[in-house]
Design a protein around this motif. Structure first.
Motif, PDB file in Angstrom:
ATOM      1  N   UNK A 254       0.814  -1.225   0.000  1.00 38.38           N
ATOM      2  CA  UNK A 254       0.000   0.000   0.000  1.00 38.38           C
ATOM      3  C   UNK A 254       0.846   1.273   0.000  1.00 38.38           C
ATOM      4  N   UNK A 255       2.087   1.151   0.395  1.00 36.97           N
ATOM      5  CA  UNK A 255       3.046   2.259   0.397  1.00 36.97           C
ATOM      6  C   UNK A 255       2.768   3.330   1.445  1.00 36.97           C
ATOM      7  N   UNK A 256       1.843   3.060   2.349  1.00 38.41           N
ATOM      8  CA  UNK A 256       1.561   4.043   3.395  1.00 38.41           C
ATOM      9  C   UNK A 256       2.767   4.254   4.310  1.00 38.41           C
ATOM     10  N   UNK A 257       3.506   3.178   4.548  1.00 35.28           N
ATOM     11  CA  UNK A 257       4.688   3.292   5.403  1.00 35.28           C
ATOM     12  C   UNK A 257       5.679   4.286   4.814  1.00 35.28           C
ATOM     13  N   UNK A 258       5.879   4.193   3.520  1.00 34.56           N
ATOM     14  CA  UNK A 258       6.811   5.093   2.837  1.00 34.56           C
ATOM     15  C   UNK A 258       6.324   6.537   2.909  1.00 34.56           C
ATOM     16  N   UNK A 259       5.019   6.716   2.806  1.00 31.84           N
ATOM     17  CA  UNK A 259       4.463   8.075   2.767  1.00 31.84           C
ATOM     18  C   UNK A 259       4.695   8.840   4.063  1.00 31.84           C
ATOM     19  N   UNK A 260       4.826   8.142   5.191  1.00 32.82           N
ATOM     20  CA  UNK A 260       5.013   8.826   6.472  1.00 32.82           C
ATOM     21  C   UNK A 260       6.452   8.755   6.979  1.00 32.82           C
ATOM     22  N   UNK A 261       7.310   8.072   6.246  1.00 28.57           N
ATOM     23  CA  UNK A 261       8.702   7.926   6.695  1.00 28.57           C
ATOM     24  C   UNK A 261       9.456   9.233   6.481  1.00 28.57           C
ATOM     25  N   UNK A 262       9.965   9.869   7.532  1.00 26.86           N
ATOM     26  CA  UNK A 262      10.660  11.149   7.373  1.00 26.86           C
ATOM     27  C   UNK A 262      11.992  11.017   6.631  1.00 26.86           C
TER      28      UNK A 262
END
Length: 298
Positions: A254-262
């Motif tokens: 889903x790539x949500x993890x990437x979207x919030x990774x600073x």
């Protein structure tokens, strides 16, 4: 990180002149520079120029020494001390930029040279103990300690530094201290460096060298907040144990993890996604947002 060393480097260059040239008879302290075809400083001798460079931090005297003796083996001397691969030490820069590790390595050579107790080494030792400015000496304020140092300070366009480095002899031990900052020189920065020197001096017992036989650990560099660096290390037979957040099976891409990774340190090109532990902040945002709750901390 490298720092502009300013006049602190004068003592280290004088070490080269004394150790490599004077002690071997190539140069006499009582000759003028004209004897060696270099800078003309009138009646001033090599001894005079070294003394004013170290004690009074005179720039003209130091530049005269460099113009005369740079070509007599200086670069080879630097390389022989093992600093050729260190961070940003350009030997041919009059006032080089370098890192504290390089500073300490050169001051260690200074300590070894002064311990030889030759006439020239003892003379140089006395000069270093008589420097007119020493943030280290001001900071530790211990009458029982002998400080042999060379400070550097400048506050000009493009060049800012408040530094000090040298040897501290107390209770039969010799400590090397090097404090390098890019703070513009001022009364406030001088007081700050003196305070750092006092803190290091007061905790010197805790900084004594000790031997680790086996263990593991991590280092974490946040010098560039947008690109942190982290890594594990092991000592002896111990093996590094991986720590951090890991994506388990069941990743849906889903790539949500990437979207919030600073740090944007998650590879989402495959499944499961892979977190680059060497750049992870371990903030846990990826685990919080994962819809499958398969990102776990170890």
């Amino acid at each position: 990180a490298e720092v502009y060393g300013a006049s602190s480097y004068k003592a280290l260059y004088v070490l080269y002149v004394c150790e490599l040239l004077v002690e071997t008879g190539q140069v006499s302290l009582d000759d003028t520079l004209g004897t060696y075809g270099g800078y003309s400083m009138g009646w001033l001798t090599v001894r005079d120029l070294i003394e004013t460079s170290v004690v009074n931090s005179d720039n003209d005297s130091f530049i005269a020494l460099r113009a005369t003796f740079d070509q007599d083996g200086y670069e080879d001397w630097i390389a022989a001390l093992g600093v050729e691969d260190e961070v940003a030490l350009d030997p041919m820069s009059d006032f080089p930029t370098y890192c504290p590790r390089t500073s300490v390595k050169l001051w260690r050579e200074m300590s070894e040279y002064l311990s030889r107790e030759s006439e020239t080494s003892q003379w140089l030792s006395g000069l270093l103990a008589s420097t007119t400015r020493s943030f280290i000496r001001d900071g530790i304020a211990d009458d029982h300690a002998m400080v042999r140092n060379k400070a550097g300070w400048i506050s000009e366009a493009g060049c800012n530094a408040t530094c000090d480095a040298g040897l501290i002899d107390v209770d039969g031990d010799t400590y090397i201290m090097s404090i390098m900052t890019s703070m513009p020189w001022s009364d406030r920065s001088s007081e700050a460096v003196a305070a750092i020197a006092k803190a290091l001096y007061d905790t010197r017992a805790a900084l004594e060298v000790f031997w680790l036989c086996e263990g593991q650990g991590e280092y974490f560099d946040i010098g560039d907040p947008s690109h942190v660096v982290r890594d594990s290390f092991a000592i002896g037979d111990a093996a590094p144990v991986p720590h951090g957040y890991f994506v388990g099976q069941g990743c849906i891409g889903c790539k949500l993890c990437y979207s919030v990774c600073p740090q944007k340190c998650i590879d989402i090109s495959g499944r499961p996604a892979v977190i680059d532990q060497n750049h992870c902040l371990r903030c846990g945002r990826c685990a919080q947002i994962c819809p499958k709750q398969i990102i776990v901390k170890r």
